[in-house]
Write an enzyme that holds these catalytic residues in place. Structure first.
Site, PDB file in Angstrom:
ATOM      1  N   LYS A  44      48.669  29.712  28.113  1.00 31.41           N
ATOM      2  CA  LYS A  44      47.507  29.354  29.872  1.00 31.41           C
ATOM      3  C   LYS A  44      46.445  29.198  29.223  1.00 31.41           C
ATOM      4  CE  LYS A  44      48.576  33.222  32.837  1.00 31.41           C
ATOM      5  NZ  LYS A  44      48.261  34.719  32.998  1.00 31.41           N
ATOM      6  N   ARG A  98      47.738  42.415  43.804  1.00 28.11           N
ATOM      7  CA  ARG A  98      46.645  41.595  43.739  1.00 28.11           C
ATOM      8  C   ARG A  98      46.634  42.316  45.172  1.00 28.11           C
ATOM      9  NH1 ARG A  98      43.557  38.788  39.468  1.00 28.11           N
ATOM     10  NH2 ARG A  98      46.284  38.702  39.219  1.00 28.11           N
TER      11      ARG A  98
HETATM   12  P1  ADP Z   1      48.884  38.017  33.299  1.00 28.05           P
HETATM   13  O1  ADP Z   1      48.531  36.922  32.871  1.00 28.05           O
HETATM   14  O2  ADP Z   1      49.600  39.294  32.057  1.00 28.05           O
HETATM   15  O3  ADP Z   1      48.486  38.153  34.218  1.00 28.05           O
HETATM   16  P2  ADP Z   1      46.050  38.986  33.482  1.00 28.05           P
HETATM   17  O4  ADP Z   1      44.706  39.908  32.197  1.00 28.05           O
HETATM   18  O5  ADP Z   1      45.381  38.373  34.354  1.00 28.05           O
HETATM   19  O6  ADP Z   1      47.464  39.049  32.749  1.00 28.05           O
HETATM   20  O7  ADP Z   1      45.970  40.413  34.126  1.00 28.05           O
HETATM   21  C1  ADP Z   1      46.449  41.534  34.108  1.00 28.05           C
HETATM   22  C2  ADP Z   1      46.647  42.632  34.471  1.00 28.05           C
HETATM   23  O8  ADP Z   1      46.384  42.910  35.431  1.00 28.05           O
HETATM   24  C3  ADP Z   1      48.331  42.396  35.652  1.00 28.05           C
HETATM   25  O9  ADP Z   1      49.764  42.775  36.263  1.00 28.05           O
HETATM   26  C4  ADP Z   1      47.044  41.572  36.890  1.00 28.05           C
HETATM   27  O10 ADP Z   1      47.945  41.570  37.818  1.00 28.05           O
HETATM   28  C5  ADP Z   1      46.613  42.822  36.960  1.00 28.05           C
HETATM   29  N1  ADP Z   1      45.072  43.312  37.469  1.00 28.05           N
HETATM   30  C6  ADP Z   1      44.234  41.440  37.121  1.00 28.05           C
HETATM   31  N2  ADP Z   1      43.438  41.355  37.284  1.00 28.05           N
HETATM   32  C7  ADP Z   1      42.679  42.347  38.700  1.00 28.05           C
HETATM   33  C8  ADP Z   1      42.492  43.316  39.559  1.00 28.05           C
HETATM   34  N3  ADP Z   1      41.407  43.095  40.374  1.00 28.05           N
HETATM   35  N4  ADP Z   1      43.032  44.154  40.850  1.00 28.05           N
HETATM   36  C9  ADP Z   1      44.462  44.583  40.300  1.00 28.05           C
HETATM   37  N5  ADP Z   1      45.076  44.520  39.385  1.00 28.05           N
HETATM   38  C10 ADP Z   1      44.829  43.240  38.638  1.00 28.05           C
END
Ligand code: ADP
Length: 176
Positions: A44, A98
């Site tokens: 990523k 989300r």
């Molecule tokens: P990944 O690369 O596994 O998607 P992230 O750090 O982007 O990792 O997200 C980790 C988790 O947190 C995922 O399940 C993502 O959907 C959730 N997540 C991220 N931002 C939010 C948010 N604003 N509200 C709810 N869940 C979230």
């Protein structure tokens, strides 16, 4: 006494946002111990190193510890998620949901993980509506263009983002 229910909340956390913290606080309502797993996720192209992402999360979690921090741990991992979950003796994977855009990927991943270990349940949680739209990717895009990210991340993370962008600018890495 029931056995301790351990959950793993995995992600890239590049960087940790108020959305992630909202999910962490909610997850603490359903598990006795929560391990926040920070994935290397080199693919990523993270803005922050793994060490920085772990450190930022630990600082944020230390604040939550005012009420429940004893039960939260932050650990990096670079293996298959299910192997990490098993090594933590966890039976629950926490994921945040989300909008519909998350659904397809999460649905596939939960299904595959169930095949890998039917004893581990994936639980989806929704953040509070004020944090639902926050995504680390957009926070980075706004920050790179000099926008105010303080609505989406803590003051500490805001400072780190500013410093990281300054570093990249100085190195000629942010121009487009
Ligand atoms: P990944 O690369 O596994 O998607 P992230 O750090 O982007 O990792 O997200 C980790 C988790 O947190 C995922 O399940 C993502 O959907 C959730 N997540 C991220 N931002 C939010 C948010 N604003 N509200 C709810 N869940 C979230």
């Amino acid at each position: 006494m029931d056995s301790v229910k351990v959950g793993v909340y995995p992600g890239t956390f590049d960087p940790v946002t108020k959305g992630h913290m909202d999910i962490i606080e909610r997850a603490m309502q359903i598990v006795d111990k929560l391990i926040v797993g920070v994935a290397v996720n080199a693919g990523k192209g993270p803005l922050f190193t793994l060490e920085d992402r772990v450190r930022l999360l630990r600082d944020e979690v230390a604040e939550v510890s005012l009420h429940d921090g004893q039960g939260i741990e932050v650990r990096p991992f670079d293996t298959l998620l299910m192997h990490f979950v098993q090594s933590c003796d966890a039976t629950i994977i926490i994921r945040g949901l989300r909008a519909v855009s998350d659904f397809e990927y999460e649905f596939q991943m939960a299904g595959m993980n169930r095949r890998l270990d039917p004893g581990v349940e994936t639980v989806f949680m929704m953040a509070s509506d004020k944090y639902q739209l926050i995504a680390s990717r957009l926070v980075k895009e706004i920050g790179i263009l000099g926008g105010d990210v303080s609505h989406f991340v803590s003051p500490r993370v805001t400072q780190e983002l500013i410093a990281r962008f300054a570093e990249l600018h100085a190195a000629g890495g942010v121009g487009e």
